[in-house]
Design a protein around this motif. Structure first.
Motif, mmCIF file in Angstrom:
data_model
loop_
_atom_site.group_PDB
_atom_site.id
_atom_site.type_symbol
_atom_site.label_atom_id
_atom_site.label_comp_id
_atom_site.label_asym_id
_atom_site.label_seq_id
_atom_site.Cartn_x
_atom_site.Cartn_y
_atom_site.Cartn_z
ATOM 1 N N THR A 1 0.945 -1.069 -0.146
ATOM 2 C CA THR A 1 -0.186 -0.010 0.168
ATOM 3 C C THR A 1 0.810 0.998 -0.098
ATOM 4 O O THR A 1 2.127 1.138 0.229
ATOM 5 N N TYR A 2 0.054 2.252 -0.304
ATOM 6 C CA TYR A 2 0.990 3.345 0.067
ATOM 7 C C TYR A 2 0.938 3.722 1.634
ATOM 8 O O TYR A 2 0.140 3.239 2.346
ATOM 9 N N THR A 3 1.869 4.687 2.042
ATOM 10 C CA THR A 3 1.826 5.031 3.555
ATOM 11 C C THR A 3 1.801 6.458 3.814
ATOM 12 O O THR A 3 2.516 7.329 2.833
ATOM 13 N N SER B 1 5.685 10.828 17.586
ATOM 14 C CA SER B 1 4.289 10.256 17.559
ATOM 15 C C SER B 1 3.787 10.450 16.217
ATOM 16 O O SER B 1 3.946 11.647 15.727
ATOM 17 N N TYR B 2 3.067 9.755 15.618
ATOM 18 C CA TYR B 2 2.499 9.689 14.177
ATOM 19 C C TYR B 2 1.128 9.130 14.296
ATOM 20 O O TYR B 2 0.951 8.017 15.045
ATOM 21 N N ARG B 3 0.362 9.618 13.231
ATOM 22 C CA ARG B 3 -0.877 8.882 12.785
ATOM 23 C C ARG B 3 -0.828 8.721 11.317
ATOM 24 O O ARG B 3 -0.428 9.452 10.463
ATOM 25 N N GLY B 4 -1.575 7.562 10.828
ATOM 26 C CA GLY B 4 -1.427 7.549 9.304
ATOM 27 C C GLY B 4 -2.344 6.451 8.816
ATOM 28 O O GLY B 4 -2.797 5.671 9.583
ATOM 29 N N ILE B 5 -2.386 6.431 7.454
ATOM 30 C CA ILE B 5 -3.390 5.599 6.782
ATOM 31 C C ILE B 5 -2.609 4.630 5.677
ATOM 32 O O ILE B 5 -1.404 5.446 5.107
ATOM 33 N N ALA B 6 -2.889 3.768 5.265
ATOM 34 C CA ALA B 6 -2.457 2.850 4.353
ATOM 35 C C ALA B 6 -3.126 2.644 2.998
ATOM 36 O O ALA B 6 -3.798 1.507 3.015
ATOM 37 N N PRO B 7 -3.642 3.529 2.092
ATOM 38 C CA PRO B 7 -4.646 3.207 1.069
ATOM 39 C C PRO B 7 -3.682 2.439 0.136
ATOM 40 O O PRO B 7 -2.609 2.323 -0.259
ATOM 41 N N PHE B 8 -4.666 1.562 -0.478
ATOM 42 C CA PHE B 8 -4.255 0.720 -1.493
ATOM 43 C C PHE B 8 -4.329 1.641 -3.002
ATOM 44 O O PHE B 8 -4.867 2.551 -2.991
ATOM 45 N N GLU B 9 -3.756 1.047 -3.940
ATOM 46 C CA GLU B 9 -3.676 1.851 -5.258
ATOM 47 C C GLU B 9 -4.962 1.888 -5.901
ATOM 48 O O GLU B 9 -5.613 2.770 -6.704
ATOM 49 N N SER B 10 -5.949 0.942 -5.686
ATOM 50 C CA SER B 10 -7.333 0.875 -5.971
ATOM 51 C C SER B 10 -8.154 1.797 -5.414
ATOM 52 O O SER B 10 -9.123 2.582 -5.865
ATOM 53 N N HIS B 11 -7.669 2.612 -4.233
ATOM 54 C CA HIS B 11 -8.737 3.593 -3.625
ATOM 55 C C HIS B 11 -8.362 4.726 -4.662
ATOM 56 O O HIS B 11 -9.101 5.628 -4.770
ATOM 57 N N PHE B 12 -6.910 4.953 -5.131
ATOM 58 C CA PHE B 12 -6.873 6.177 -5.963
ATOM 59 C C PHE B 12 -7.416 5.933 -7.304
ATOM 60 O O PHE B 12 -7.974 6.967 -8.077
ATOM 61 N N ILE C 1 -13.143 11.461 -11.199
ATOM 62 C CA ILE C 1 -12.859 12.882 -11.677
ATOM 63 C C ILE C 1 -12.409 13.094 -12.943
ATOM 64 O O ILE C 1 -11.814 14.198 -13.417
ATOM 65 N N GLY C 2 -12.450 12.012 -13.870
ATOM 66 C CA GLY C 2 -12.028 12.116 -15.068
ATOM 67 C C GLY C 2 -10.546 11.958 -15.467
ATOM 68 O O GLY C 2 -10.271 12.309 -16.652
ATOM 69 N N LEU C 3 -9.935 11.619 -14.411
ATOM 70 C CA LEU C 3 -8.447 11.233 -14.961
ATOM 71 C C LEU C 3 -8.023 9.845 -15.878
ATOM 72 O O LEU C 3 -9.186 9.262 -15.930
ATOM 73 N N THR C 4 -7.247 9.633 -16.569
ATOM 74 C CA THR C 4 -6.704 8.568 -17.242
ATOM 75 C C THR C 4 -7.219 7.298 -16.587
ATOM 76 O O THR C 4 -7.062 6.992 -15.504
ATOM 77 N N GLU C 5 -7.758 6.563 -17.310
ATOM 78 C CA GLU C 5 -8.348 5.291 -16.643
ATOM 79 C C GLU C 5 -7.032 4.466 -15.958
ATOM 80 O O GLU C 5 -5.786 4.139 -16.651
ATOM 81 N N GLY C 6 -7.417 3.866 -14.919
ATOM 82 C CA GLY C 6 -6.260 3.210 -14.224
ATOM 83 C C GLY C 6 -5.225 4.140 -13.631
ATOM 84 O O GLY C 6 -4.194 3.365 -13.003
ATOM 85 N N LEU D 1 -8.062 11.950 0.039
ATOM 86 C CA LEU D 1 -7.216 11.178 -0.727
ATOM 87 C C LEU D 1 -7.306 12.146 -2.284
ATOM 88 O O LEU D 1 -6.057 12.080 -2.969
ATOM 89 N N THR D 2 -8.533 12.537 -2.453
ATOM 90 C CA THR D 2 -8.443 13.095 -3.893
ATOM 91 C C THR D 2 -7.509 14.450 -3.666
ATOM 92 O O THR D 2 -6.925 14.665 -4.767
#
Length: 272
Positions: free
Chosen positions: A35-37, A82-93, A100-105, A148-149
């Motif tokens: 994932t992304y971090t 100290s930190y907080r964070g999320i780990a989105p997958f590529e599929s989230h993006f 929003i109309g960006l290139t497919e994939g 994320l957007t």
């Protein structure tokens, strides 16, 4: 400071993982994630290596680590961080990019490992608070996808442009895939050398140059990556250790904690 890390898995948000951590003496070993971090430093500062370069992330800064990028982590101050964070997958993006109309994939590449952006840091902290405290699904989804957007549009670039600048090496890809397909096996360097038709010494150097880790360290990271997936599915720690190729539970325990900041058992309880 009491060293701790708490993971929360949000299955209803596409399997998004969130972490809240306090560390002082812990040094994260070289590792990578599927994932992304995206972390916000809430106190102190973090020093880390990412993709071969050293960085210092001060308080209130945002850390970006792209999927599969090799990185480390340790305190940048005497009092820890100290930190907080999320780990989105590529599929989230890719889903958001399509909306929003960006290139497919399209999936973004974040070129800057440390970013000073007070507005986005504040939005991320608000998101962390909502994910931790609210059971309003509509609110949680709205906050997550909005943040994320904005991160993607403001700090992301085209991953395809980056890939086109890199020279592909099919033989090293074969070696990488063989390791991924045989994680439970005790693979020899001679076997990998035969697959690539390189000498063992040359293979190690070229593999590390391309992927940031020598073959044996890459194998361990892939084993740890698969182990997290198996633990999230509810598998027992002892079974997971064997299934991914660690020769005993203590060996698994040591590597997992070094890379993730918590033991496999604690991680399993937190995300179960």
């Amino acid at each position: 400071m009491t060293e701790k890390a708490a993971f929360t898995l949000h299955q209803e948000l596409g399997g998004l993982e969130m972490v809240e951590a306090d560390f002082c003496n812990h040094n994260f070993s070289k590792h990578s994630h599927e994932t992304y971090t995206i972390n916000v430093i809430e106190k102190g500062a973090q020093r880390f290596l990412s993709s071969g370069s050293n960085y210092m992330a001060p308080e209130h800064s945002i850390i970006f680590v792209n999927a599969d990028e090799v990185h480390t982590g340790q305190s940048g101050t005497d009092n820890g961080w100290s930190y907080r964070g999320i780990a989105p997958f590529e599929s989230h993006f890719t889903k958001l990019a399509s909306d929003i109309g960006l290139t497919e994939g399209f999936a973004p590449y974040f070129p800057n490992a440390v970013v000073q952006d007070p507005q986005m840091a504040t939005e991320l902290c608000q998101l962390f608070h909502i994910l931790a405290s609210s059971d309003n699904t509509l609110l949680r989804e709205t906050m997550l996808y909005g943040v994320l957007t904005r991160l993607m549009l403001k700090h992301g670039k085209s991953r395809n442009e980056i890939k086109q600048q890199q020279t592909s090496n099919q033989k090293l890809e074969w070696v990488k895939q063989y390791i991924n397909d045989h994680l439970e096996q005790n693979i020899t360097l001679e076997t990998l050398a035969k697959i690539s038709d390189f000498t063992p010494f040359y293979l190690v150097r070229q593999f590390q140059k391309m992927y940031g880790l020598p073959p044996h360290a890459y194998q361990i990271q892939q084993r740890l990556r698969k182990s997290k997936s198996l633990l999230r599915q509810g598998n027992k720690v002892a079974d997971v250790a064997t299934d991914v190729g660690f020769y005993d539970q203590s060996h698994f325990h040591r590597h997992f904690k070094k890379a993730n900041g918590v033991t496999p058992s604690r991680y399993a309880r937190q995300v179960g």
